[in-house]
Every structure is written in C-alpha cells, then in structure tokens.
Design an enzyme around this catalytic site. Structure first.
Site, PDB file in Angstrom:
ATOM      1  CG  ASP A 104      -4.272   2.893  10.728  1.00  0.00           C
ATOM      2  OD1 ASP A 104      -5.228   3.638  11.036  1.00  0.00           O
ATOM      3  OD2 ASP A 104      -4.324   2.103   9.767  1.00  0.00           O
ATOM      4  NE  ARG A 159      -2.694   1.069   3.578  1.00  0.00           N
ATOM      5  CZ  ARG A 159      -3.593   1.184   4.566  1.00  0.00           C
ATOM      6  NH1 ARG A 159      -4.881   1.326   4.269  1.00  0.00           N
ATOM      7  NH2 ARG A 159      -3.218   1.144   5.825  1.00  0.00           N
TER       8      ARG A 159
END
Length: 540
Positions: A453, A169
């Site tokens: 996150d 990603r």
C-alpha cells in the site's frame, strides 16, 4: 438531531457517480461543513506544529519522552474505557479497501475485524471516496452482492453473526479532498471520510449491536489525538448518540507518536480501543525525521529490518506494555504475503513466515494482528488461539518486565545489516509498480507476492533519498547517486515494457510513475508525503 442549515459545501470538478445522492445528502454535507468550520483551524495549527518538531529533530538528532506530560505517565490510576463486546476479541484483523468485492470478502473472511480502508490501501479518487461509502451502507443494510465480470463468480454476505466487525480508517490529517470545498478551500480528507461515514452509519451500527469504530492513521502527537477526541464528542452530540459510543484505535506508525503512546491513550481514554504497530510507515517516519542525522540513522534494505531488530522490538514491546497498563488492546502488524494458488513453494514460504510472525506477536502479548488476505486468516488465528484459548484477549499480561529507554527507539545503528545494491533495485521496482497502480486508482496492489500500500512506496522512495544524501557505498563498490538511481529506474522501465508488452505499457501510467518516483526520491526538498504530489496527478 440538530436541524441542518443548507450546506455551504460545494462539490467541484467531479463527474456524477451512480447513487452519490445517497451519500452526499444535504444533511450529511451540513455535518461535514460543521466539522470543517469547527476543527480545520486546529488541524492546520497541528500540521504547522509537525514542521516545527521536525526542525527541532533536525537540530538535535534525538527524541525523548515529554517532560510536560510526565504526570500522566506516572499516574497508574487511569484506564481507557472498557471495550464494547464487538471489539473485545480482535485476534485477527483483515485490511483492505472498500470496493464492493473486497467489502464482501473481508466481512466474510473469518477475521474478527475488518479495517475498511479509505487511507493507504485506497487511492483517493472521487469514485473510491463516494462509492466506498455506498458499499459500507449497503453492507450494513445487507443490500450488497457482487458478480465478477471476468470469472462470473458471485459473492454475497454470510449470516450477520459470522461477519467481521468494521473499523473504518479515514485519511490522514495532511490530505485534502479537492472535490469538496468550503468557500473555495478543500475540506480535509479525514473530515470528509469520517463525517460521511459517521453521519450515515452511527445509529445503524448501534442498532446492529456494534458502533462507529475507527482507526486513526499518521498521528504524530497526543495533541492530534486530543483533536480527534473533541471531534468524537461533538459528533456524538450532533447525531444524538451516547458519549463513548465511538471507539478509536490509533496507529503508532510515526516515531514521534512512539514517545507519546500513554498520552495518546489518555487524550482518547473515553473513546480509546487500543494501539496498533504499523511497520512500514513507522520506518518511513524514522527516515523522514532523522534524514539528516548522519550515518547512524541510515536504514538498510527494508526487508532486512525485521520486527526482531532491536529498535523495532523496543517499539513493539513498549506498545504492548503501554496498552495493557491502561486496559487497551495491543494490535500487531501486517502480514503482507499473498498466497499463490498456482505456486505451492511460494505458498509454503509465505505461510511459514506468517506463522512465525504471528507466533512471536501472540507470545509477546499482542491481543491480535493484521493480515492482508483471507487465506492468511486461519494461520494468524491459530497463532492467537494457541495463546488465548477461550479468552478474548490477553490484556492481563502487563509485561512489567519491559523497560525501554528513549534511545532504544532510535538505535538504528544496532542493526548489522547495510544497504545493498539489490535493495536499491528493489526500492525502484516496488516504488515504480506501486505508484503506477495508484495513479490508476488502485491503493492495495500485489507486487512480488506481497500486498503493498502507500506506506510501501513511502519507505521505498525515502530509502533511495536517504542513501543518496548519506553517500552510501554499496557492497559492489557503487555509490548511491542521483545518476545511479536514474540508471536503475530506466532499466526497470525497460524491463516492465518487455515484461507486459508495448500495448499494456502504453495503456498504463508507467512513465508518469517513473518520473514521480524519481522526483520524490531525488528532489533536495524532501516531500513530507509522496501522496501530496501524487494526488495532484490523480485523475478522478
């Protein structure tokens, strides 16, 4: 392969890193420079289009499926390309940053896929950006091991047939990479992450029987998917690999993308691998886009917004139906619980919640789901094994029973829950603790037995902002105001100082984190992304 011209890219304001020359080769930088020249102007136009669309939402307080793409949705004949063998069974995916220990543990975890994250689980220090690439190259060449300096424990890769397939990603379109510049201008972080990884590993991955696979974050429209598709076409020609080798899974983690799922798959159809339901960023996107839409768009505490909330259920069921209609994988959301090896009760509760979540997703037709910790892989695996058996996926479940109207996706007021004072305290606590770790270069952080996150900090600060600007009155009679937020934040800072001690407090970035959280939570000019002002303060 094209003979690369000398790269005009400059590496600036960066201390030399061990082995950086293996990543920042002349040929790799020339490729990134060519990506930048060709595609950054379109990226800039698409970021401007985001702002225009947001202004339109502010004016109308609504969204709808696009009339101009109705023909794509109505055409039942098109499908995405068949999944390659390495991505056909995705029943459990583990996520995490690309530090050396995590790289080994994630590949060894027993999950079918590892989301190797240069985005929300990684603070974009130059060290994380470059050495993350080194670690992935080392993993593919089996030149990776790690010994924990504190415990003395050693880590090494299992046999190749037991390793997870990597889906990498890159950063979202909005972020720059200040350490790589072209004629004095930073190169988009997405092109740096994608370009370096693709250039070094595309052929290597093909030789391993896999391929260059990607998760695309923060996508807001099918036009952004089209840009990525054009990048893939160019990149495959540039390094001389067959068209369609790249596969991309798009995170549907913005409210605007939820109205364009079919169009996103259509734009990427030769390279599409599926869609993923990204929960916290999705809620953040709802708040961001409808922040001036009045009381009916005010979200309650984040933990009160479960995946069974009617508007979240509409989103996930539409995602499954859309993916399976087009032959794509539907991947479920994150189980963020961190098992405790010291507290059996914490473990029991965490495992029960994860099992219920994964049972629901498997039952709804998802083909796989995310976990944040290796200990959760067997639990999620059992949920999907029970439904899939020996089948690699359940794309044959078309979910034609699902019907979602435009208003269903933004029916926030269908929830009975309301914001609470404890919710405000929690948002301040989690936001402060996460931002402090991020400023020290850590993107995936365990806080109160959950793996958090950057999406976590975004929903935390967005909720504080929304509640204050909506004039929410909590159950204890206190009104959400800037003064109350400052009071709670000061109390949290004092509590952290008492909890960790003066020395550790002074060594951390606590005051800086406190100040930044209040800045993005209280500023009348709402920052599009917390990571933009935070990046200016990130050292390294």
């Amino acid at each position: 392969m094209s003979a690369p011209a000398p790269s005009p890219l400059a590496v600036v304001d960066a201390e030399p890193l061990p082995r950086q020359e293996e990543v920042l080769t002349e040929a790799a930088l020339a490729f990134v420079a060519e990506l930048h020249r060709r595609f950054t102007p379109r990226r800039d136009e698409l970021l401007a289009r985001r702002a225009e669309r947001r202004a339109e939402i502010a004016r109308t307080s609504t969204l709808d499926f696009l009339p101009e793409t109705a023909a794509i949705r109505a055409d039942d004949s098109w499908k995405v390309a068949p999944a390659p063998a390495a991505l056909n069974d995705r029943r459990v995916e583990i996520t995490g940053p690309t530090d050396r220990k995590m790289t080994i543990n994630a590949l060894n975890s027993g999950a079918r896929v590892w989301l190797a994250d240069f985005e929300d689980a990684s603070a974009p220090t130059w060290e994380n950006v470059v050495l993350g690439q080194v670690n992935l190259i080392d993993a593919y060449t089996r030149n990776i091991d790690f010994t924990d300096p504190r415990s003395g424990k050693s880590y090494a890769l299992k046999p190749a047939d037991q390793l997870a397939t990597v889906v990498m990603r890159p950063r979202g379109w909005h972020l720059e990479e200040r350490h790589l510049t072209f004629e004095g201008r930073p190169v988009p972080g997405a092109l740096v992450d994608f370009g370096l990884y693709f250039f070094h590993n595309a052929q290597r991955l093909i030789d391993l029987g896999k391929g260059p696979y990607f998760y695309l974050p923060k996508t807001e429209s099918h036009l952004e998917a089209r840009l990525w598709n054009d990048i893939f076409v160019f990149a495959q020609d540039y390094v001389g690999i067959p068209q369609g080798t790249v596969r991309a899974t798009v995170l549907i983690e913005t409210i605007t993308a939820a109205y364009e799922m079919e169009e996103i798959l259509y734009e990427l159809r030769d390279h599409a691998a599926g869609l993923n339901a990204g929960r916290w960023d999705y809620l953040f996107s709802i708040v961001k886009n409808f922040r001036d839409g009045g009381a009916k768009f005010v979200l309650p505490d984040r933990n009160a917004v479960t995946m069974t909330a009617p508007f979240m259920r509409a989103y996930t069921e539409l995602l499954v139906r859309t993916c399976h209609k087009r032959g794509a994988h539907a991947i479920g959301g994150m189980a963020a619980f961190i098992p405790s090896r010291k507290d059996a009760e914490v473990n029991k509760v965490a495992f029960e919640k994860v099992k219920a979540d994964k049972d629901r997703e498997a039952g709804d037709g998802f083909d796989g789901s995310w976990v944040a910790h290796p200990d959760l892989v067997p639990i999620a695996m059992a949920s999907f094994d029970a439904v899939l058996g020996d089948k690699p996926n359940q794309k044959d479940r078309l979910r034609e029973d699902v019907s979602v109207a435009p208003g269903d996706l933004i029916a926030i007021d269908s929830l009975d829950a309301k914001p609470t004072y404890d919710g405000l305290v929690s948002a301040v606590q989690v936001g402060t603790r996460y931002i402090e770790a991020w400023l020290r270069g850590l993107g995936a952080v365990a806080i109160f037995n959950l793996m958090e996150d950057a999406a976590t900090a975004e929903i935390s600060r967005s909720q504080i902002w929304q509640w204050i600007n909506a004039g929410v009155v909590f159950e204890n009679g206190e009104k959400a105001t800037p003064e109350l937020a400052r009071k709670v934040a000061a109390e949290e800072l004092a509590a952290i100082r008492a909890e960790i001690g003066e020395e550790a407090f002074a060594a951390g970035k606590w005051q800086q984190a406190h100040d930044l959280l209040l800045h993005v939570s209280l500023d009348a000019d709402y920052a599009d992304f917390l990571t933009l002002p935070a990046y200016e303060q990130l050292v390294g």
